[in-house]
Design an enzyme around this catalytic site. Sequence first.
Site, mmCIF file in Angstrom:
data_model
loop_
_atom_site.group_PDB
_atom_site.id
_atom_site.type_symbol
_atom_site.label_atom_id
_atom_site.label_comp_id
_atom_site.label_asym_id
_atom_site.label_seq_id
_atom_site.Cartn_x
_atom_site.Cartn_y
_atom_site.Cartn_z
ATOM 1 N N HIS A 1 -8.444 7.121 -0.162
ATOM 2 C CA HIS A 1 -7.025 6.761 -0.232
ATOM 3 C C HIS A 1 -6.228 8.066 -0.180
ATOM 4 C CE1 HIS A 1 -3.411 4.578 -1.442
ATOM 5 N NE2 HIS A 1 -3.161 5.618 -2.258
ATOM 6 N N ASP B 1 -5.571 4.365 4.039
ATOM 7 C CA ASP B 1 -6.999 4.491 3.766
ATOM 8 C C ASP B 1 -7.718 4.996 5.008
ATOM 9 O OD1 ASP B 1 -6.613 3.515 1.233
ATOM 10 O OD2 ASP B 1 -7.232 1.457 1.727
ATOM 11 N N HIS C 1 -14.175 4.627 0.620
ATOM 12 C CA HIS C 1 -13.142 5.067 1.561
ATOM 13 C C HIS C 1 -12.331 6.171 0.875
ATOM 14 C CE1 HIS C 1 -10.825 2.313 -0.996
ATOM 15 N NE2 HIS C 1 -9.716 2.945 -0.552
ATOM 16 N N HIS D 1 0.839 -1.202 0.000
ATOM 17 C CA HIS D 1 0.000 0.000 0.000
ATOM 18 C C HIS D 1 0.876 1.256 0.000
ATOM 19 C CE1 HIS D 1 -3.792 2.060 1.891
ATOM 20 N NE2 HIS D 1 -3.813 2.095 0.553
#
Length: 265
Positions: A239, A162, A237, A158
């Site tokens: 990011h 998030d 969500h 990642h």
Amino acid sequence: MAFGSRAAGKHRGSSRLSRKTAGYAGVAALATTGVVGTLAAPAFAATDHKGPSMEDTGLNAVVTAEDLQGQIEAQAEAQRNAAEAAALKAKAEADAAARAAEAKQKAEEKAKAEREAAERAAREEERKRLNTFVSPLDDSYISTQYHAGGGMWSSGSHTGIDFHAASGTSVHAVGAGTVVEAGWGGAYGNNVVIRHNDGTYTQYGHMSSLSVSVGETVTPGQQIGLSGSTGNSSGPHLHFEARTGATYGSDIDPVSYLRSHGVDL
């Protein structure tokens, strides 16, 4: 008898000769006192019963001149007193005007100093506000950490964090800056990239809609869009990435970045 009564003459005035004789006698008497020089001419000028009496002679003229001199001196003194009073009044008015002008100047200087202080405070407040960083979402939390592993990301980990958010939640610019990207970002879906005043960048992905465009300047906390689930996303969500450059691959730890700018996560 009538004729006998008239001859007595008790109520008849003195004759012209008698009045002249009395006048001459008066002059002679005055001569012994030294006043004759003043009175002689008027006394001898009296030739009939209608001439001036002793009260209208030069002696009375001397008294009148002294009174006139006193009146002149009194008038002069009154004029001097009036002039002094006028001068004192003018000085008092000038002093009062000077004090009023000085008080006005001090009041203006105080008001100016207060305005300048208020302006400085406002500028400082604005500077602080523009240098302040905030969280991109209100009342949220991190649902996926930075560098979390998994096949969902092409890099194998990642590249941001998030934030939990329902679709349509307001997304804020974390700091002041300029929008350098606003639109479709492939796997990021609808995204915004902002260049901040300190030369760093932040990215906001998967939004359902955008509120800014390229070239627009933004301030801390300004809404730039609404959260969603566009692009490569498993559900609604936000990011969020922190970067040293505008492009993919220049990411840095977003949590450390925000905390270094005073944001408590």
